[in-house]
Design a protein around this motif. Structure first.
Motif, short mmCIF file in Angstrom:
data_model
loop_
_atom_site.label_atom_id
_atom_site.label_comp_id
_atom_site.label_asym_id
_atom_site.label_seq_id
_atom_site.Cartn_x
_atom_site.Cartn_y
_atom_site.Cartn_z
N THR A 2 -4.04 -0.34 -9.04
CA THR A 2 -3.55 -1.47 -9.81
C THR A 2 -3.88 -1.26 -11.28
N PRO A 3 -2.86 -1.35 -12.19
CA PRO A 3 -3.16 -1.22 -13.62
C PRO A 3 -4.17 -2.29 -14.04
N PRO A 4 -5.05 -2.00 -14.99
CA PRO A 4 -6.15 -2.89 -15.33
C PRO A 4 -5.72 -4.28 -15.83
N ASP A 5 -4.53 -4.37 -16.49
CA ASP A 5 -4.13 -5.67 -17.05
C ASP A 5 -3.23 -6.46 -16.11
N VAL A 6 -3.12 -6.00 -14.84
CA VAL A 6 -2.23 -6.66 -13.89
C VAL A 6 -3.04 -7.29 -12.77
N ASP A 7 -2.60 -8.48 -12.33
CA ASP A 7 -3.25 -9.17 -11.22
C ASP A 7 -3.02 -8.38 -9.93
N GLU A 8 -4.11 -8.05 -9.20
CA GLU A 8 -3.97 -7.18 -8.03
C GLU A 8 -3.09 -7.79 -6.94
N GLY A 9 -3.23 -9.08 -6.71
CA GLY A 9 -2.42 -9.73 -5.69
C GLY A 9 -0.94 -9.56 -5.98
N LYS A 10 -0.57 -9.78 -7.25
CA LYS A 10 0.85 -9.65 -7.65
C LYS A 10 1.32 -8.21 -7.53
N PHE A 11 0.46 -7.27 -7.90
CA PHE A 11 0.82 -5.86 -7.87
C PHE A 11 1.10 -5.40 -6.44
N LEU A 12 0.21 -5.76 -5.52
CA LEU A 12 0.39 -5.36 -4.12
C LEU A 12 1.66 -6.00 -3.56
N PHE A 13 1.93 -7.24 -3.95
CA PHE A 13 3.12 -7.95 -3.48
C PHE A 13 4.38 -7.24 -3.98
#
Lengths: 114, 221
Positions: free
Chosen positions: B103-114
């Motif tokens: 996950t890129p550092p400035d991105v919310d992990e939940g959103k990224f995985l989704f």
């Protein structure tokens, strides 16, 4: 919808059953261990080691119908399989490895080992 | 991810061969969303296969998902409302992507995985519909196209093999399955193979734990 091997409704029921069963296999761990519940050490360990073991099992599963006693002695499967391995080690490109292996296998069983 | 486009196409072609057009392929890919599960399921559309067999065989080929879920219990805690979809969309490909991509550092992990999982399923649905159209329009001999599934598993196997810690369980998986295949035959070897794998891996875990414990005791002395 004229040439279905089973009726329209039976086809729908099969799809729904496959969907629900598949969903169940995905949901079981999250139902057994909801957020916050402590996961036993042995289960945690299995979570780490089972994926590679199961993929190994699935590779065997795919080759289960290959006969090494009768002609063509599993040659199309083993040649195409070896190409997938080597190509993947070389390029690490999923699409390239899968695509080349599949087309090669189709050529082998349709034209070479007929 | 594009790997899904290709094996999706292969599924659509196989399904079209059975008499099911691209709409059926799209429907199945939307509701089921399972690579090997759908390849296997193509064989269920036959009067000789009972509904009980459908459930049992689907369960057997997908039972590995249980183990995927077990290793993602922690990661999915951040998913909130999206969690049900995350669980539904837990396929081999998506599972391996979770571990391959960071996950890129400035991105919310939940959103990224989704985003990863929805994109993956879009590829799958589009691929299977393309295959469905191609399969019904272009009359070509698709014999052997199911090798795409074998190739997919080989690729995942190679990827896992490159990580040293995976080698022991990978070998256990292959050898247990081969022994079970020789002993029980090709139609009923999966369940015994899984039992052997569980027994070997769990006993190995015990031995390792004992070693660690005695190691600690020796250090303390």
């Amino acid at each position: 919808m004229t040439n279905l091997p089973v009726s329209f409704w039976r086809s729908l029921i099969i799809i729904v059953l496959v969907a629900l069963t598949t969903l169940a296999t995905r949901a079981i761990p999250f139902i057994l261990f909801p957020n916050g519940k402590k996961i036993p050490k042995a289960v945690e360990y299995l979570g780490k080691v089972l994926p590679p073991a199961v993929i190994g099992m699935l590779v065997v599963y795919c080759f289960k119908s290959v006969s090494i006693i009768e002609s063509p002695f599993g040659l199309p499967e083993f040649i195409a399989g070896a190409v997938v391995v080597l190509l993947h080690l070389w390029k690490r490109n999923n699409l390239l490895s899968i695509g080349t292996g599949t087309v090669l296998y189709m050529v082998l069983i349709q034209y070479v080992f007929v | 991810m594009t790997g899904y486009l290709f094996i999706g196409i292969a599924f659509g072609v196989m399904f079209a061969d059975k008499g099911y057009n691209f709409l059926w392929a799209g429907l199945m890919s939307a509701l089921v969303y399972a690579g090997s599960g759908q390849y296997l399921a193509v064989n269920f559309f036959d009067p000789s296969v009972s509904l009980l067999q459908v459930v049992f065989l689907t369960f057997m080929v997908n039972v590995r998902h249980i183990f995927y879920g077990l290793s993602l219990l922690d990661k999915f805690k951040v998913s909130g409302k999206k969690k049900p979809y995350m669980i539904f969309s837990l396929t081999d490909e998506t599972y391996s992507l979770y571990f391959l991509t960071k996950t890129p550092p400035d991105v919310d992990e939940g959103k990224f995985l989704f985003a990863l999982s929805t994109l993956d399923q879009s590829y799958w649905i589009i691929g299977s519909m393309i295959g469905g159209v191609a399969g019904s329009l272009i009359p070509f001999d698709s014999t052997g196209i199911d090798f795409a599934m074998t190739a997919l598993f080989i690729v995942i196997f190679v990827e896992q093999w490159l990580e040293k810690k995976n080698r022991f369980p990978a070998i256990v998986g292959v050898i247990a399955s081969l022994i079970s295949l020789l002993a029980f035959g090709k139609d009923s070897f999966i369940l015994p193979a899984m039992i052997i794998i569980m027994i070997v891996l769990l006993s190995n875990h015990r031995i390792e734990e004992k070693k660690n414990k005695t190691g600690e005791v020796e250090k303390n002395d």
